[in-house]
Write a protein that holds these residues in place. Structure first.
Motif, short mmCIF file in Angstrom:
data_model
loop_
_atom_site.label_atom_id
_atom_site.label_comp_id
_atom_site.label_asym_id
_atom_site.label_seq_id
_atom_site.Cartn_x
_atom_site.Cartn_y
_atom_site.Cartn_z
N GLU A 164 12.56 5.95 -9.09
CA GLU A 164 11.13 6.25 -9.05
C GLU A 164 10.54 5.98 -7.67
OE1 GLU A 164 7.30 4.27 -11.18
OE2 GLU A 164 9.00 4.73 -12.49
N LEU A 165 10.88 4.83 -7.10
CA LEU A 165 10.35 4.48 -5.78
C LEU A 165 10.90 5.42 -4.70
CD1 LEU A 165 10.55 0.58 -6.02
CD2 LEU A 165 8.48 2.00 -6.12
N CYS A 166 12.15 5.83 -4.83
CA CYS A 166 12.73 6.77 -3.85
C CYS A 166 12.07 8.15 -3.96
CB CYS A 166 14.25 6.89 -4.05
SG CYS A 166 15.18 5.46 -3.47
N ILE A 167 11.79 8.59 -5.18
CA ILE A 167 11.08 9.87 -5.35
C ILE A 167 9.70 9.77 -4.73
CG2 ILE A 167 10.01 11.38 -7.07
CD1 ILE A 167 12.49 10.77 -8.88
N GLU A 168 8.97 8.69 -5.02
CA GLU A 168 7.64 8.49 -4.43
C GLU A 168 7.69 8.50 -2.92
OE1 GLU A 168 6.05 4.80 -5.85
OE2 GLU A 168 5.76 5.53 -7.89
N ALA A 169 8.77 7.97 -2.34
CA ALA A 169 8.90 7.88 -0.88
C ALA A 169 9.37 9.18 -0.26
CB ALA A 169 9.87 6.75 -0.52
N GLY A 170 9.70 10.18 -1.10
CA GLY A 170 10.14 11.47 -0.58
C GLY A 170 11.58 11.47 -0.09
N ILE A 171 12.39 10.58 -0.60
CA ILE A 171 13.81 10.53 -0.23
C ILE A 171 14.51 11.76 -0.83
CG2 ILE A 171 15.96 9.20 -0.41
CD1 ILE A 171 13.83 7.70 1.19
N SER B 130 0.81 -1.22 0.00
CA SER B 130 0.00 0.00 0.00
C SER B 130 0.84 1.27 0.00
CB SER B 130 -0.94 0.01 1.21
OG SER B 130 -0.18 0.03 2.40
N GLY B 131 0.44 2.20 -0.85
CA GLY B 131 0.99 3.54 -0.90
C GLY B 131 2.48 3.63 -1.15
N PRO B 132 2.92 4.83 -1.56
CA PRO B 132 4.36 5.04 -1.73
C PRO B 132 5.06 5.10 -0.38
CG PRO B 132 3.18 7.10 -2.09
CD PRO B 132 2.14 6.03 -1.86
N GLY B 133 6.33 4.76 -0.38
CA GLY B 133 7.09 4.83 0.86
C GLY B 133 8.16 3.77 0.92
N ILE B 134 8.86 3.74 2.02
CA ILE B 134 9.97 2.81 2.21
C ILE B 134 9.54 1.35 2.09
CG2 ILE B 134 11.63 1.99 3.94
CD1 ILE B 134 12.11 4.96 4.65
N PRO B 135 8.36 0.97 2.58
CA PRO B 135 7.96 -0.44 2.41
C PRO B 135 7.93 -0.90 0.94
CG PRO B 135 6.61 0.56 4.09
CD PRO B 135 7.41 1.68 3.45
#
Length: 195
Positions: free
Chosen positions: A144-151, A84-89
């Protein structure tokens, strides 16, 4: 997600048999160790059929890599949808899924890395390009995943994650120690906690 897999044209039944046989043989024995005679025999076709469908052994190797990559991407995409949702998981889910995938599909490590180790620019430019495309896609996915997670440093963090991932898959293929993706995931958690 990042760059798509090149369009994979539908295969005739004969081409599918050739690709299935070649895929198993290339992964288990290596590209150079397997000749077209062996592939044709395992597929139950003539060498002419093999060449009619793929044109060359190099084109067959590229098709093998592309089809394995497409299976991995589809499987990973389905896994990421369930997180679920963007983030570290979601970032860590790549490592989690790689552990499950590699156990079932890649006990000898990454087919692209293995192919890259076997060919040189003189005899495998298309294979080298395909292996590089697959790895660039994975780096782009991590970005892409790091951008979504706000890194904050998405690219730098993604590059570190890529090194952890690639180290794990090479370690898996070498059999250096068990469950390298679990170790890589723990390291990734530490990187992401600081990011």
């Amino acid at each position: 997600m990042a760059a798509p897999v090149p369009d994979l044209a539908p295969l005739t039944p004969g081409a599918r048999r050739v690709l299935d046989a070649a895929s198993q043989l290339f992964y288990e024995r290596g590209i150079h160790a397997v000749g077209v005679d062996t592939i044709a025999e395992a597929a139950g076709v003539t060498k002419k059929t093999l060449y009619d469908r793929f044109g060359s052994k190099e084109a067959l190797v590229v098709s093998y890599l592309q089809h394995r990559d497409a299976r991995w991407r589809d499987d990973l995409a389905a896994h990421l949808v369930a997180v679920s949702g963007p983030g570290i998981p979601r970032i860590l889910a790549v490592f989690d899924h790689a552990l499950a995938w590699s156990t079932a599909n890649s006990p000898k490590g990454c087919s692209a890395v293995n192919a890259r180790a076997e060919v040189s620019g003189d005899d495998g430019a298309a294979v080298l390009a395909e292996a590089a495309r697959e790895k660039i896609w994975l780096l782009d996915l991590f970005i892409e995943l790091c951008i979504e997670a706000g890194i904050d440093d998405a690219r730098g963090t993604a590059e570190t994650l890529m090194l952890l991932y690639e180290g794990a898959i090479v370690t898996l293929g070498m059999g250096t120690f068990s469950e390298p993706f679990a170790v890589a995931r723990r390291c990734a958690e530490g990187v992401l906690a600081r990011g």
